[in-house]
Design a protein around this motif. Structure first.
Motif, PDB file in Angstrom:
ATOM      1  N   ASP A 214     -19.712 -24.671  -3.285  1.00 40.04           N
ATOM      2  CA  ASP A 214     -20.448 -23.464  -3.632  1.00 40.04           C
ATOM      3  C   ASP A 214     -20.818 -23.511  -5.114  1.00 40.04           C
ATOM      4  OD1 ASP A 214     -18.197 -22.704  -5.170  1.00 40.04           O
ATOM      5  OD2 ASP A 214     -17.344 -21.560  -3.512  1.00 40.04           O
ATOM      6  N   ASP A 215     -21.505 -22.492  -5.573  1.00 35.71           N
ATOM      7  CA  ASP A 215     -22.012 -22.490  -6.949  1.00 35.71           C
ATOM      8  C   ASP A 215     -20.908 -22.374  -7.984  1.00 35.71           C
ATOM      9  OD1 ASP A 215     -24.561 -22.704  -5.940  1.00 35.71           O
ATOM     10  OD2 ASP A 215     -24.955 -20.533  -5.997  1.00 35.71           O
ATOM     11  N   GLN A 216     -19.707 -21.979  -7.555  1.00 37.62           N
ATOM     12  CA  GLN A 216     -18.609 -21.806  -8.510  1.00 37.62           C
ATOM     13  C   GLN A 216     -17.899 -23.122  -8.830  1.00 37.62           C
ATOM     14  OE1 GLN A 216     -18.335 -18.688  -9.787  1.00 37.62           O
ATOM     15  NE2 GLN A 216     -20.096 -18.294  -8.439  1.00 37.62           N
ATOM     16  N   ARG A 221     -19.046 -33.674  -7.636  1.00 34.44           N
ATOM     17  CA  ARG A 221     -19.901 -33.376  -6.481  1.00 34.44           C
ATOM     18  C   ARG A 221     -20.386 -34.669  -5.837  1.00 34.44           C
ATOM     19  NH1 ARG A 221     -22.730 -28.157  -6.598  1.00 34.44           N
ATOM     20  NH2 ARG A 221     -21.720 -26.809  -8.148  1.00 34.44           N
ATOM     21  N   GLY A 222     -20.768 -34.566  -4.556  1.00 33.78           N
ATOM     22  CA  GLY A 222     -21.291 -35.723  -3.844  1.00 33.78           C
ATOM     23  C   GLY A 222     -20.220 -36.377  -2.994  1.00 33.78           C
ATOM     24  N   TYR A 223     -20.227 -37.706  -2.967  1.00 26.21           N
ATOM     25  CA  TYR A 223     -19.269 -38.462  -2.173  1.00 26.21           C
ATOM     26  C   TYR A 223     -18.321 -39.228  -3.100  1.00 26.21           C
ATOM     27  CZ  TYR A 223     -22.499 -37.355   1.586  1.00 26.21           C
ATOM     28  OH  TYR A 223     -23.299 -36.684   2.478  1.00 26.21           O
ATOM     29  N   VAL A 224     -17.174 -39.595  -2.588  1.00 24.33           N
ATOM     30  CA  VAL A 224     -16.167 -40.206  -3.456  1.00 24.33           C
ATOM     31  C   VAL A 224     -16.671 -41.507  -4.077  1.00 24.33           C
ATOM     32  CG1 VAL A 224     -14.183 -39.132  -2.337  1.00 24.33           C
ATOM     33  CG2 VAL A 224     -15.029 -41.312  -1.474  1.00 24.33           C
ATOM     34  N   GLN A 225     -17.483 -42.263  -3.323  1.00 24.53           N
ATOM     35  CA  GLN A 225     -17.986 -43.513  -3.890  1.00 24.53           C
ATOM     36  C   GLN A 225     -18.918 -43.264  -5.074  1.00 24.53           C
ATOM     37  OE1 GLN A 225     -18.221 -42.409  -0.739  1.00 24.53           O
ATOM     38  NE2 GLN A 225     -19.951 -43.315   0.377  1.00 24.53           N
ATOM     39  N   ASN A 226     -19.655 -42.149  -5.025  1.00 24.52           N
ATOM     40  CA  ASN A 226     -20.534 -41.800  -6.145  1.00 24.52           C
ATOM     41  C   ASN A 226     -19.716 -41.327  -7.339  1.00 24.52           C
ATOM     42  OD1 ASN A 226     -22.347 -40.282  -3.534  1.00 24.52           O
ATOM     43  ND2 ASN A 226     -22.898 -42.246  -4.440  1.00 24.52           N
TER      44      ASN A 226
END
Length: 272
Positions: A214-216, A221-226
């Motif tokens: 969410d915005d908080q 963010r994203g995927y663990v590989q990123n």
């Protein structure tokens, strides 16, 4: 974490579980089954997509003793399933619990219409049929015993055997830097949040990664590989180890990235 296969695929998978150096023969499909009562069942996440299921094995010391490595599985034979399902044990090994273990814990994904969902609908005292011993080699942490940097990656219910690994004592060596990248969709789907402070006290640096926060949310963010790619630091590949459990795509991408950086494949561990 749940594994399901048709008998032919299951036989092929169990053959892959062994190596000539580790096992004289592959773990067999269970021929002996025993009834064990459910000790407790309850939601493990805020959205109830994952459940805690605990199996009372107070009268089965032999079955408890067969759990010798984090990452091993217990076969279940459920009325709704045409073939066995295999669940990764999330509780620590009995040896690490100083002989006080009386149960096996599991983190079960509740997918409607699946045999695993039936487990989540059971009540304490209900009986289930399980194999006479656990199967699989688990995480062969001896292969990275000399590592100084260990990176652990888990997604979804793949955190289940990672809990077993951590609470069995992995990471307590002060000379090891252990980071856990744990990826889920959002905090409502993240299990074991109540254990994070304990894990960090054991020397594990936890990096939650949310793909749809969410915005908080101010974390990764994203995927663990990123997230790993963004935070990656230069280390000596010969002193690094990695442990992976979760989505196939994640495991494949992380493995390719580590190998490209010079980490030997035999220092990248999975539990199957």
């Amino acid at each position: 974490m749940l594994l399901r296969w048709a008998p032919r695929l299951l036989h092929h998978h169990l053959r892959l579980l062994s190596t000539a150096a580790a096992l004289a023969a592959p773990p067999p499909t269970p021929t002996e089954w025993t009834a064990a009562p459910i000790a407790s069942v309850g939601a493990a996440t805020a959205d109830a997509s994952l459940f805690h299921v605990s199996l009372d094995l107070s009268s089965r010391a032999d079955l408890l003793a067969s759990h010798v490595a984090a990452g091993q599985f217990l076969p279940f034979r459920l009325p709704a399933a045409p073939y066995p399902i295999f669940l990764a044990i999330s509780s620590p090994t009995p040896a690490s619990a100083a002989g006080l273990a009386r149960s096996f814990d599991f983190l079960v994904k509740r997918l409607p219409g699946t045999p695993s969902a039936c487990l989540c609908d059971l009540r304490p005292g209900d009986l289930v049929h399980v194999g006479g011993s656990v199967v699989g080699r688990g995480f062969e942490v001896g292969r990275i015993a000399d590592a100084r940097d260990v990176i652990v990656f888990a997604t979804g219910s793949g955190i289940s055997p990672i809990r077993s690994l951590i609470e069995s004592g992995f990471g307590r060596n002060e000379n090891i830097d252990v980071r856990l990248f744990y990826g889920v969709r959002n905090l409502q789907r993240m299990a074991y949040q109540e254990r994070f402070s304990n894990w960090e006290s054991r020397g594990i640096k936890i990096i939650p990664v949310l793909s749809r926060p969410d915005d908080q949310w101010t974390g990764e963010r994203g995927y663990v590989q990123n997230a790993f790619s963004r935070m990656k630091k230069v280390v000596n590949p010969s002193s690094m180890g990695a442990i992976l459990c979760g989505h196939k795509q994640m495991s494949e991408e992380i493995t390719r990235a580590l190998v490209a950086d010079g980490v030997p494949k035999d220092r990248i561990l999975t539990n199957f």
